[in-house]
Every structure is written in structure tokens, then in C-alpha cells.
Design an enzyme around this catalytic site. Structure first.
Site, PDB file in Angstrom:
ATOM      1  N   HIS A 236     -17.769  -1.367  -8.195  1.00  0.00           N
ATOM      2  CA  HIS A 236     -17.726  -0.864  -6.825  1.00  0.00           C
ATOM      3  C   HIS A 236     -18.398   0.498  -6.739  1.00  0.00           C
ATOM      4  CE1 HIS A 236     -14.519   2.117  -7.648  1.00  0.00           C
ATOM      5  NE2 HIS A 236     -13.990   1.186  -8.424  1.00  0.00           N
ATOM      6  N   CYS A 250     -12.372   0.229 -14.041  1.00  0.00           N
ATOM      7  CA  CYS A 250     -13.397  -0.355 -13.174  1.00  0.00           C
ATOM      8  C   CYS A 250     -14.777   0.198 -13.525  1.00  0.00           C
ATOM      9  CB  CYS A 250     -13.081  -0.080 -11.710  1.00  0.00           C
ATOM     10  SG  CYS A 250     -11.715  -1.098 -11.083  1.00  0.00           S
TER      11      CYS A 250
END
Length: 343
Positions: A236, A250
């Protein structure tokens, strides 16, 4: 969770359905997955970040459809003279390589992972033989990936170089830089697939979630692409420090890259889905774009170049000969490997 219409049964995985809905409407597993990604939005230590607006034109620059027509470059050193202050050092640098700051600064920033605002006498920069080319000319990823020639799309994330590359039928389509997980929360390695995507969401664990106050603190996430539903591991957009690994598992990406990859990748095919995103209780009929997470974990700034005495050499990513030989990185992927007879 059922993996396919062929009645392959597995225990239900934790759903990472990241929806902008009231917390009460989400399952405990969904809120737990929210927490996994939301940790990346906690306050960071004071660090230097890449200015994403500076980098857009450089990262999006394309001069040809095929990489066959992209020139090759080599690299040299530029040493900041001892008699220059920081402003003089930057101006001299721009003048030496053509004078266009908007072309020179962002490329050197990306190649050196170094904020040029802090140049000091004696600092050494790696500089390319030519500026303003198709950004793929400066890639640490090989231009061709023979092992992926039969794959429509595959994404490679390399933790040692802290970079990503996308291949279409074995030809490099795009690359960029990333931040992966810190030592206490490493990004998992292995073979994954893009599960679901959401272009924007607000974490239900934001301190101000559910509040209508104008100053409510919300953890906003853009161009979210899920790779590991059980652990809540995603690619992201988010701020990238120049210091290397920085997330809680992440994969952080710069805005131009995350937006491009969001539009380029394909998600899984799901039937009987109860939730707009999560696969809990649904049938996963087919998987999305393959994503390989490879390379050794590091705890310091990446070193994209090998510094020899005479010249620097770019460190090329060592691609696995067979993408399917990379071990499955999630229970979902392991189950599909069994279904496909790969184990």
C-alpha cells in the site's frame, strides 16, 4: 473457508476485510487484521522521507513500449568538493549534469536513497551516465525474466535491495523502491497472490474512527493490495523513509508505484462471497497476480550499489529460476499448491 468449487476444505483463515464500515459490523478477525496494518500508521521516529511529489515524473517516465528500446546506462562517482556549502554543492551538481534540477535531483535521490538537501563536502554520490531516460533504464531488476515468460503477470519484492519489479510475459514493465518490515515485524518471504484490493480505506482502529470531529485522527490507507489474508499483509501507499525497513510487516510503496500496481494487478476470483472483500465462508475459485517476496532481511539502509574503487556497480536482484519453486508464503497458497499437485 473453502478454497475452490472442487470442495477443498480448510479451516477458516482470519479475514482481512478492510472496509470503511462501523467496527461493530466487522468480525473480530477483521478488526485484528485492521490492527496489523494500522501499526504502520503509528508515529515514526524522526527520519528523512522521500518527497513523493518530487518523484512522480521520474518514476512515471516512459520512452518506449518495450524495454528492448530502453538504453543501457553505466555509473560513476561524484564527490562533493570540500570548499562548497550545501547550497553550492547542490547547484554545482545540477550544473554539472545539465542544469535541470527536476530531472537530476529525483533520480539521484532514488538511486542513492539519499536526501540531496543534506549534501556535505566529501560526500560521494552514484551518478548515471545519462539522465532523463525511461525509468526502467536504472532498474536493479533484470530486463527479462525467463522463468516468468509464460506468466501474464508477476510481481517481485526484494527485501535486501528494498525494491519491487513487475514483469509481463517475462519483460520488465516497471520497478520502484519499497520499505518492508522492521526487525521486530519482518515481512514474510515466499510466494503469494494478490487477494483483494481497495483504493482507499480508513482503519477501524484509528483513534478518531467513528468520530465526526474535524480534527479526528484517522489512519488513511491508499491503494491497498492484500497478499496474506490471515496476517493482514498488504502492499500500500505510505510515507517511505530513506533509512530502509520501517513497517510492521506490510510493504510500503510510493504513491506513483502503488497507484500503478493497483491498476495493473488482478485479484482473486471468489464465489458465494458474504463480504465485499473477505473470503471467509466463500469459495476461492482462482488466485490473483503472483507476488514473490525474496531476498535477505536487512536492518539498515539498503545498499543498491557495490562501491568499487574505480566505479560503482548496481546490485542486480537474483530472480528465482522457477517462480513456482519459491515456497508458498501463506496457508491459502499452500492449499492451492496441494490442489494443483505442486506438493
Amino acid at each position: 473457508m473453502r478454497l475452490s468449487r472442487y470442495a477443498l476444505a480448510l479451516p477458516a483463515l482470519l479475514g482481512a476485510a478492510l472496509l470503511v464500515t462501523p467496527a461493530a459490523a466487522q468480525s473480530a478477525a477483521d478488526r485484528a487484521a485492521d490492527g496489523a496494518i494500522s501499526q504502520d500508521f503509528q508515529e515514526d521516529e524522526p527520519v528523512t522521507y522521500f518527497s513523493q511529489s518530487w518523484l512522480i515524473d521520474t518514476m512515471n517516465r516512459r520512452t518506449s513500449e518495450s524495454i528492448r528500446d530502453v538504453p543501457r546506462v553505466h555509473y560513476g562517482y561524484y564527490v562533493v568538493p570540500e570548499d562548497q556549502n550545501r547550497l553550492e554543492a547542490r547547484l554545482a551538481l545540477y550544473n554539472k549534469f545539465g542544469g535541470d534540477r527536476d530531472v537530476i535531483k529525483p533520480l539521484l535521490w532514488l538511486l542513492n536513497r539519499n536526501d540531496l538537501e543534506n549534501l556535505s563536502p566529501g560526500d560521494t554520490l552514484v551518478v548515471p551516465s545519462e539522465f532523463g531516460l525511461d525509468f526502467r533504464a536504472y532498474s536493479p531488476f533484470p530486463r527479462y525474466y525467463a522463468g516468468a515468460a509464460d506468466l501474464d503477470k508477476v510481481v517481485i519484492l526484494d527485501k535486501q535491495i528494498q525494491a519491487w519489479g513487475a514483469y509481463h510475459r517475462g519483460e520488465l514493465a516497471r520497478w520502484g523502491i519499497i520499505n518492508t518490515g522492521v526487525e521486530s515485524a519482518r515481512t514474510p518471504s515466499g510466494r503469494f497472490n494478490v487477494n483483494w484490493k481497495q483504493d482507499y480505506r480508513v482503519s477501524t482502529l484509528s483513534p478518531g474512527f467513528g468520530s465526526s470531529a474535524p480534527d479526528a485522527e484517522l489512519w488513511e490507507m491508499y491503494w491497498v493490495m492484500n497478499l496474506h489474508e490471515a496476517r493482514g499483509i498488504h502492499m500500500h501507499q505510505y510515507a517511505l523513509p530513506t533509512s530502509g525497513p520501517a513497517s510492521h510487516g506490510c510493504i510500503r510503496m510510493l504513491e506513483p508505484d502503488a497507484k500503478w500496481l493497483y491498476g495493473w494487478t488482478d485479484t482473486w476470483e471468489v464465489e458465494n462471497q458474504r463480504d465485499p472483500i473477505s473470503s471467509v465462508g466463500a469459495d476461492i475459485v482462482d488466485q490473483g497476480t503472483m507476488v514473490l517476496i525474496i531476498g535477505d532481511d536487512i536492518s539498515e539502509p539498503p545498499r543498491p550499489f557495490l562501491h568499487r574503487d574505480a566505479y560503482p556497480v548496481i546490485r542486480m536482484v537474483d530472480l528465482p529460476p522457477d517462480p513456482y519453486a519459491v515456497p508458498a508464503g501463506s496457508p491459502q497458497q499452500k492449499a492451492f499448491d496441494r490442489l494443483g499437485g505442486r506438493v
